[in-house]
Design a protein around this motif. Structure first.
Motif, PDB file in Angstrom:
ATOM      1  N   MET A   1      45.804  31.000  39.815  1.00 58.61           N
ATOM      2  CA  MET A   1      46.265  32.816  38.940  1.00 58.61           C
ATOM      3  C   MET A   1      45.744  31.961  37.243  1.00 58.61           C
ATOM      4  O   MET A   1      47.004  31.684  36.581  1.00 58.61           O
ATOM      5  CB  MET A   1      46.819  32.938  38.880  1.00 58.61           C
ATOM      6  N   ARG A   2      44.832  32.427  36.545  1.00 59.91           N
ATOM      7  CA  ARG A   2      45.309  32.456  35.014  1.00 59.91           C
ATOM      8  C   ARG A   2      46.234  33.372  34.488  1.00 59.91           C
ATOM      9  O   ARG A   2      46.270  34.184  34.937  1.00 59.91           O
ATOM     10  CB  ARG A   2      43.018  32.148  34.849  1.00 59.91           C
ATOM     11  N   SER A   5      44.195  36.816  34.292  1.00 63.53           N
ATOM     12  CA  SER A   5      44.327  37.418  34.808  1.00 63.53           C
ATOM     13  C   SER A   5      45.901  37.730  35.255  1.00 63.53           C
ATOM     14  O   SER A   5      46.341  39.361  35.581  1.00 63.53           O
ATOM     15  CB  SER A   5      43.717  36.475  35.938  1.00 63.53           C
ATOM     16  N   TYR A   8      46.798  40.317  32.643  1.00 62.10           N
ATOM     17  CA  TYR A   8      45.534  41.659  33.155  1.00 62.10           C
ATOM     18  C   TYR A   8      47.099  42.194  34.551  1.00 62.10           C
ATOM     19  O   TYR A   8      46.892  44.376  34.766  1.00 62.10           O
ATOM     20  CB  TYR A   8      44.427  41.776  33.819  1.00 62.10           C
TER      21      TYR A   8
END
Lengths: 299, 239
Positions: A1-2, A5, A8
């Protein structure tokens, strides 16, 4: 997962708390109430345990030596007593000490004892580590050469053992039950909040969100609720403890003050209470929420 | 096996081979279903309530697994797909539902952007793509509106924008006009037609026979869990 992200989803978790503020408040309220009860039970158990320990420490075996035993021999007997298993502390009172004590007890009639300076036997006051084997320890002390007699308060020891057992098993048992009840109530409250958002979860699934992606905001939400509840409840427990101790200290009753000495001070326990409540909040809030979401992920 | 008269080498996007679906309790929802839907087709799946349309959709979305037979979507055999790969299958399918299924706490922009975020697309790309897609469905000015501030037709357009945002090869619409006015229904269908014109396979599940007759090139009729008709039309109503 970035990272983008991830941040967020963390923000989404906090945003959800605001969007579902009534449920968030309900969760914080329930969690705080449960932590309060558990915190009070822990403090009571810890302190009662310490009072019992304190009282048990006052419980001693009196070992009187034969009248003919002189100082040098008494010192050797003292060494032997220290070598007996389960002996914690040994205090020696010589014949002179015994005489002086008796004389001071008689006060103005103390002169009646003149001429009897050497009739009081020297003695050792022995405290033990484990009260449950005090009779065995007593038997060993009685068997030492030069010992005339031992006095052991077996009945008092029995009472202390009973209280200690009640505190250990009963107190921590109550804490365990309260903790279990807390987990059940909290997991039900969390389940309600997740159930209210099951449609949202199914939409996320339909657009191709992975389970981890859906869980993370709920996890953040649960953990944040847990941390807030932990901080509020530990703050109330600490403040309450401060005021109770202050009140008891102001009573000027010798016995209460004596017992209060054995109580934990706020300085000794505040970090334990705060860290304990916050960690429990993180675990119960975070894990509870994430596991409640699982049921709705099977879409 | 029913197949539209597209070019012989046109790739098959959805394939049902001898598919049977029996729910726990013994209710047979689909049986002996054989069909192929190729790239670029505009297909209506028609049937009454309880005919098996929803099960047909659930099988394509891998919400349910066939009790017998094989369902292949985009080249993946759904009976063999691993649970953790289901999200990746769904990212290749744009889905539009009768009840829109928008997240009520999110704005139109956020609802569409969410479908991109789940695939880890950078924020910069999202900010470029979402307004473009909202503009495509005629909602450029409603980006900041929440679903409860939008009409039924507008909500369905947001759902359509969300389905389109990844440019998926297949769009599946479950009763897309069921909750909106008839004149708005035509607009939605025209949008789906326009999407189909650029090569996207569109499958519309509906019970509205007239709508199917008006817009479709191919109508698959399901009744009591069986495909009872698979008719190729003249090309439907043009735009």
């Amino acid at each position: 997962m970035r990272l983008g992200s991830f941040s967020y989803l963390v923000k989404q978790g906090w945003k959800n708390m605001g969007a579902n503020r009534l449920m968030t408040l309900a969760c914080i309220g329930v969690l705080t109430a449960c932590f309060l009860l558990t915190g009070v039970a822990v403090l009571l158990t810890l302190n009662v345990g310490r009072v019992v320990d304190y009282l048990a420490d006052q419980n001693e075996i009196v070992v009187t030596l034969l009248p003919e035993v002189e100082e040098e021999q008494a010192a050797a007997i003292g060494e032997q007593i220290k070598g007996v298993p389960n002996v914690q502390d040994v205090v020696y009172e010589s014949k002179d000490d015994a005489f002086n004590q008796m004389q001071s007890m008689l006060a103005e009639y103390g002169n009646l004892l003149e001429g009897f300076e050497r009739i009081f036997p020297a003695r050792y006051l022995v405290t033990v580590q484990d009260l449950t084997i005090i009779e065995d320890t007593n038997a060993r002390l009685a068997g030492i050469a030069g010992v005339e007699k031992t006095y052991v308060p077996v009945d008092l020891a029995g009472v202390m053992i009973a209280i200690n057992n009640a505190v250990t098993y009963g107190g921590w048992g109550i804490v365990a039950i309260l903790a279990l009840v807390s987990v059940i109530i909290i997991s039900n409250t969390i389940r309600l909040t997740v159930f209210a958002r099951r449609k949202e979860i199914s939409i996320m699934k339909y657009v191709g969100a992975t389970n981890a992606f859906i869980r993370l905001p709920f996890f953040v939400e649960g953990m944040t609720v847990g941390i807030i509840a932990g901080l509020i409840s530990s703050g109330i427990v600490c403040a309450g403890y401060y005021f109770v101790m202050d009140f008891l200290n102001g009573m000027y009753n010798v016995w209460i003050l004596k017992i209060l000495d054995s109580f934990l001070t706020l300085g000794q326990v505040w970090y334990f209470i705060v860290i304990g409540a916050v960690v429990a909040g993180i675990l119960i809030g975070g894990v509870g929420t994430a596991s409640s979401v699982r049921k709705h992920l099977k879409v | 096996m029913a197949k539209r008269a597209v070019g012989a080498d046109t790739p098959v996007m959805i394939q049902f081979s001898n598919v049977k679906k029996v729910y726990p309790g013994g209710n047979v929802a689909l049986q002996d279903v054989n069909l192929e839907i190729c790239r670029g087709e505009f297909v209506f799946v028609l049937g009454h309530s309880g005919a098996g349309k929803s099960t047909f959709l659930k099988l394509i979305l891998r919400e349910e697994v066939a009790s017998a037979g094989k369902v292949v979507v985009g080249g993946r055999d759904l009976s063999k797909i691993r649970r953790k790969d289901i999200p990746y299958l769904r990212r290749g399918l744009g889905v539009v539902f009768q009840d829109f299924r928008l997240i009520p706490t999110m704005t139109a922009f956020e609802n569409v952007a969410f479908a991109m975020r789940v695939t880890n697309i950078p924020e910069k790309e999202i900010k470029k793509r979402v307004p473009y897609v909202l503009n495509l469905v005629g909602l450029a000015g409603k980006a900041r509106s929440r679903p409860d501030e939008l009409s039924g037709g507008e909500q369905q357009r947001v759902a359509l924008a969300r389905a389109l945002v990844h440019s998926p090869p297949i769009i599946i619409a479950d009763e897309p006009t069921g909750n909106i006015d008839p004149e708005l229904s035509v607009e939605i269908m025209e949008l789906l037609r326009a999407i189909n014109m650029v090569g996207t396979t569109v499958v519309v599940v509906t019970h509205e026979h007239d709508l199917a007759q008006r817009f479709s090139e191919r109508i698959i009729t399901i009744d009591h869990g069986e495909v009872v008709a698979d008719d190729v039309q003249g090309g439907g109503e043009g735009l």
